[in-house]
Design an enzyme around this catalytic site. Structure first.
Site, PDB file in Angstrom:
ATOM      1  N   ARG A 114       0.814  -1.241   0.000  1.00  0.00           N
ATOM      2  CA  ARG A 114       0.000   0.000   0.000  1.00  0.00           C
ATOM      3  C   ARG A 114       0.837   1.275   0.000  1.00  0.00           C
ATOM      4  O   ARG A 114       0.383   2.337   0.406  1.00  0.00           O
ATOM      5  CB  ARG A 114      -0.968   0.032   1.182  1.00  0.00           C
ATOM      6  CG  ARG A 114      -1.947  -1.118   1.181  1.00  0.00           C
ATOM      7  CD  ARG A 114      -3.160  -0.795   2.032  1.00  0.00           C
ATOM      8  NE  ARG A 114      -4.060  -1.926   2.051  1.00  0.00           N
ATOM      9  CZ  ARG A 114      -4.075  -2.844   3.014  1.00  0.00           C
ATOM     10  NH1 ARG A 114      -3.260  -2.751   4.040  1.00  0.00           N
ATOM     11  NH2 ARG A 114      -4.936  -3.834   2.960  1.00  0.00           N
ATOM     12  N   LYS A 136       2.996  11.693 -11.104  1.00  0.00           N
ATOM     13  CA  LYS A 136       2.138  10.866 -11.970  1.00  0.00           C
ATOM     14  C   LYS A 136       2.841   9.542 -12.203  1.00  0.00           C
ATOM     15  O   LYS A 136       4.009   9.511 -12.596  1.00  0.00           O
ATOM     16  CB  LYS A 136       1.878  11.570 -13.305  1.00  0.00           C
ATOM     17  CG  LYS A 136       0.753  12.573 -13.224  1.00  0.00           C
ATOM     18  CD  LYS A 136       0.325  13.044 -14.607  1.00  0.00           C
ATOM     19  CE  LYS A 136      -0.829  14.021 -14.501  1.00  0.00           C
ATOM     20  NZ  LYS A 136      -1.185  14.617 -15.802  1.00  0.00           N
ATOM     21  N   GLU A 178       9.048  18.825 -24.174  1.00  0.00           N
ATOM     22  CA  GLU A 178       8.398  19.254 -22.922  1.00  0.00           C
ATOM     23  C   GLU A 178       8.912  20.630 -22.483  1.00  0.00           C
ATOM     24  O   GLU A 178       8.169  21.415 -21.884  1.00  0.00           O
ATOM     25  CB  GLU A 178       8.615  18.218 -21.811  1.00  0.00           C
ATOM     26  CG  GLU A 178       8.059  16.824 -22.097  1.00  0.00           C
ATOM     27  CD  GLU A 178       6.529  16.728 -22.124  1.00  0.00           C
ATOM     28  OE1 GLU A 178       5.841  17.712 -21.795  1.00  0.00           O
ATOM     29  OE2 GLU A 178       6.029  15.639 -22.509  1.00  0.00           O
ATOM     30  N   LYS A 217       7.094  23.450 -13.185  1.00  0.00           N
ATOM     31  CA  LYS A 217       6.243  22.284 -12.939  1.00  0.00           C
ATOM     32  C   LYS A 217       5.932  22.131 -11.449  1.00  0.00           C
ATOM     33  O   LYS A 217       4.795  21.824 -11.064  1.00  0.00           O
ATOM     34  CB  LYS A 217       6.901  21.019 -13.493  1.00  0.00           C
ATOM     35  CG  LYS A 217       6.037  19.815 -13.233  1.00  0.00           C
ATOM     36  CD  LYS A 217       5.984  18.822 -14.307  1.00  0.00           C
ATOM     37  CE  LYS A 217       4.928  17.777 -13.970  1.00  0.00           C
ATOM     38  NZ  LYS A 217       5.060  16.558 -14.708  1.00  0.00           N
ATOM     39  N   GLU A 227      -4.981  17.644 -10.720  1.00  0.00           N
ATOM     40  CA  GLU A 227      -5.696  18.171 -11.888  1.00  0.00           C
ATOM     41  C   GLU A 227      -7.144  18.478 -11.553  1.00  0.00           C
ATOM     42  O   GLU A 227      -8.053  18.110 -12.293  1.00  0.00           O
ATOM     43  CB  GLU A 227      -5.614  17.150 -13.028  1.00  0.00           C
ATOM     44  CG  GLU A 227      -4.779  17.668 -14.190  1.00  0.00           C
ATOM     45  CD  GLU A 227      -4.499  16.646 -15.266  1.00  0.00           C
ATOM     46  OE1 GLU A 227      -3.371  16.189 -15.340  1.00  0.00           O
ATOM     47  OE2 GLU A 227      -5.432  16.327 -16.023  1.00  0.00           O
ATOM     48  N   ARG A 232      -3.125  22.177 -13.600  1.00  0.00           N
ATOM     49  CA  ARG A 232      -2.242  21.095 -14.069  1.00  0.00           C
ATOM     50  C   ARG A 232      -2.629  20.643 -15.479  1.00  0.00           C
ATOM     51  O   ARG A 232      -1.787  20.149 -16.229  1.00  0.00           O
ATOM     52  CB  ARG A 232      -2.248  19.923 -13.075  1.00  0.00           C
ATOM     53  CG  ARG A 232      -1.212  18.879 -13.440  1.00  0.00           C
ATOM     54  CD  ARG A 232      -0.820  17.990 -12.315  1.00  0.00           C
ATOM     55  NE  ARG A 232       0.264  17.104 -12.745  1.00  0.00           N
ATOM     56  CZ  ARG A 232       0.920  16.284 -11.955  1.00  0.00           C
ATOM     57  NH1 ARG A 232       0.622  16.222 -10.682  1.00  0.00           N
ATOM     58  NH2 ARG A 232       1.882  15.511 -12.435  1.00  0.00           N
ATOM     59  N   ASN A 236      -0.979  19.586 -20.318  1.00  0.00           N
ATOM     60  CA  ASN A 236      -1.353  18.680 -21.411  1.00  0.00           C
ATOM     61  C   ASN A 236      -1.256  19.351 -22.779  1.00  0.00           C
ATOM     62  O   ASN A 236      -1.612  18.754 -23.795  1.00  0.00           O
ATOM     63  CB  ASN A 236      -2.776  18.150 -21.214  1.00  0.00           C
ATOM     64  CG  ASN A 236      -2.867  17.241 -20.010  1.00  0.00           C
ATOM     65  OD1 ASN A 236      -1.898  16.578 -19.664  1.00  0.00           O
ATOM     66  ND2 ASN A 236      -4.022  17.238 -19.357  1.00  0.00           N
ATOM     67  N   HIS A 239      -0.403  17.551 -26.017  1.00  0.00           N
ATOM     68  CA  HIS A 239      -0.454  16.108 -25.713  1.00  0.00           C
ATOM     69  C   HIS A 239      -1.670  15.388 -26.291  1.00  0.00           C
ATOM     70  O   HIS A 239      -1.605  14.189 -26.518  1.00  0.00           O
ATOM     71  CB  HIS A 239      -0.395  15.866 -24.204  1.00  0.00           C
ATOM     72  CG  HIS A 239       1.008  15.983 -23.655  1.00  0.00           C
ATOM     73  ND1 HIS A 239       1.706  17.171 -23.650  1.00  0.00           N
ATOM     74  CD2 HIS A 239       1.851  15.048 -23.118  1.00  0.00           C
ATOM     75  CE1 HIS A 239       2.909  16.967 -23.113  1.00  0.00           C
ATOM     76  NE2 HIS A 239       3.018  15.689 -22.787  1.00  0.00           N
ATOM     77  N   HIS A 243      -0.164  12.517 -28.149  1.00  0.00           N
ATOM     78  CA  HIS A 243      -0.358  11.135 -27.666  1.00  0.00           C
ATOM     79  C   HIS A 243      -1.007  10.270 -28.738  1.00  0.00           C
ATOM     80  O   HIS A 243      -0.612   9.126 -28.954  1.00  0.00           O
ATOM     81  CB  HIS A 243      -1.300  11.131 -26.446  1.00  0.00           C
ATOM     82  CG  HIS A 243      -0.560  11.165 -25.144  1.00  0.00           C
ATOM     83  ND1 HIS A 243      -1.204  11.374 -23.950  1.00  0.00           N
ATOM     84  CD2 HIS A 243       0.754  11.003 -24.837  1.00  0.00           C
ATOM     85  CE1 HIS A 243      -0.317  11.344 -22.965  1.00  0.00           C
ATOM     86  NE2 HIS A 243       0.874  11.135 -23.483  1.00  0.00           N
ATOM     87  N   HIS A 254       8.436  10.498 -27.654  1.00  0.00           N
ATOM     88  CA  HIS A 254       7.263  11.135 -27.054  1.00  0.00           C
ATOM     89  C   HIS A 254       7.319  12.665 -27.224  1.00  0.00           C
ATOM     90  O   HIS A 254       6.362  13.295 -27.672  1.00  0.00           O
ATOM     91  CB  HIS A 254       7.199  10.775 -25.568  1.00  0.00           C
ATOM     92  CG  HIS A 254       6.173  11.551 -24.817  1.00  0.00           C
ATOM     93  ND1 HIS A 254       4.824  11.324 -24.954  1.00  0.00           N
ATOM     94  CD2 HIS A 254       6.295  12.590 -23.938  1.00  0.00           C
ATOM     95  CE1 HIS A 254       4.166  12.180 -24.186  1.00  0.00           C
ATOM     96  NE2 HIS A 254       5.034  12.953 -23.564  1.00  0.00           N
TER      97      HIS A 254
HETATM   98  N1  GLY Z   1       3.192  15.631 -17.746  1.00  0.00           N
HETATM   99  C1  GLY Z   1       2.029  16.319 -17.327  1.00  0.00           C
HETATM  100  C2  GLY Z   1       1.810  16.274 -15.850  1.00  0.00           C
HETATM  101  O1  GLY Z   1       2.643  15.795 -15.121  1.00  0.00           O
HETATM  102  O2  GLY Z   1       0.789  16.722 -15.388  1.00  0.00           O
END
Ligand code: GLY
Length: 352
Positions: A114, A136, A178, A217, A227, A232, A236, A239, A243, A254
């Site tokens: 956990r 993430k 990025e 960031k 988000e 946040r 994107n 993306h 993506h 990427h």
């Molecule tokens: N790469 C986008 C984020 O971490 O929210």
């Protein structure tokens, strides 16, 4: 060397950033029960360093390099090896590698008993400026990117430029995808990129911009970890299309697809009158400095079918974050048919 902090409701994560960070902070980890996750490329380059810092007997799981490794099979195999190696609740997973390693190791750390400690040591430009920061974690399933995952903040991130010198050019372009995205969200970063257009791939310059990218960031994640308030979501940018193209064509990195996505989404913003003038030209110029040529794609409209299933959407509409003006972006929600048509038109124009 400088520290940057990400503070969320539940944790505080410290990012040690700059030359000497690895030397100063990695050794301290030895005192803990460690489990290293890395990939085949990074292992070849740095197994000697890992052995000398953490000792040869530290358990290590090596995934094959590449996005395809970000799957549930590898995730379970990592967890299995952690169990077999006797990892206890207080152990610490060290994610030593790029974005794929960080994502899968982070998810394993979140799931094992956990949740155990997690330290990210990003070795690629992309992982340093983006994926290692913000918690993430995910794996892909059935062609859907990042569909199984959770937010799980690392306790520490060690972002040392020493690892950037062994990166192939493609990996540098990947990270620049990025970095340019951050530039479109932060006027100071944009200014720096414009002023240094001729040395974007220069390692000294990259060392300089890594800090401001991580700082941007970290601020976003501190204000909107999960988000929920929209901030946040700005990360994107590029993306949605990027993506989808990555999943469909998958030949480039990427970050290169993020740049291509940004170019296509910029043209959509132009059609909507959201972005234009000199700023739009400057953005295009920056993208072309890295990509040389923005590609057209046969069958690009299929990207809309993938984008509709993207977890960034909260309805049947496709959410696209587009550049607006220096330091600002906007969200457009498109129906599938309109999005298809725009993609086709933009791709045809690039061909023509
Ligand atoms: N790469 C986008 C984020 O971490 O929210």
């Amino acid at each position: 060397m400088q520290d940057i902090t990400v503070k969320t409701a539940t944790v505080q994560s410290v990012i040690h950033c700059g030359a000497g960070a690895f030397e100063s902070y990695a050794h301290r980890l030895k005192e803990r029960q460690l489990f290293i996750v890395t990939d085949s490329t990074v292992n070849k380059l740095y197994s000697h360093l890992l052995n000398s810092v953490f000792g040869e007997s530290t358990p290590k799981f090596v995934i094959a390099a590449g996005e395809k490794s970000k799957n549930t099979r590898n995730l379970l195999a990592i967890l299995q090896k952690m169990l077999e190696s006797g990892m206890h609740r207080n152990c610490c997973v060290v994610a030593f590698g790029g974005g794929v390693v960080g994502d899968i190791a982070g998810l394993a750390a979140a799931l094992y008993m956990r949740g155990v400690h997690l330290v990210q040591i990003p070795t690629t430009l992309l992982a340093q400026v983006d994926s290692s920061v913000g918690g993430k974690t995910a794996v892909d399933m059935d062609g859907v990117k990042n569909v199984i995952g959770t937010f799980y903040q690392p306790e520490e991130v060690i972002a040392d430029p020493r690892f950037l010198s062994t990166l192939p050019k493609r990996e540098i372009r990947c990270g620049l995808g990025e970095i340019i995205k951050h530039g479109l969200l932060n006027a100071e970063i944009f200014k720096k990129l414009k002023e240094n257009e001729k040395r974007l791939t220069n390692l000294e310059f990259l060392e300089e911009v890594v800090y401001s990218n991580i700082a941007h960031k970290a601020k976003v994640v501190t204000e909107d970890e999960k988000e929920t308030n929209g901030l946040r979501k700005t990360l994107n940018l590029g993306h949605t299309t990027g993506h989808a193209l990555e999943l469909l064509y998958g030949k480039l990195s990427h970050g290169e697809y993020v740049l291509i996505g940004t170019y296509y989404e910029l043209q959509i913003a132009r059609k909507y009158g959201i972005c234009g003038g000199q700023y739009a030209k400057d953005v295009e110029k920056l993208i072309c400095k890295v990509l040389k040529k923005v590609p057209s794609f046969d069958g690009i409209e299929r990207a809309a079918d993938l984008a509709v299933h993207d977890k960034k959407n909260d309805s049947e509409l496709i959410s696209v974050i587009v550049p607006k003006c220096e330091g600002e972006c906007a969200e457009i929600k498109l129906n599938k048919e309109d999005y298809k048509q725009y993609l086709r038109q933009i791709s045809d124009n690039l061909r023509g």
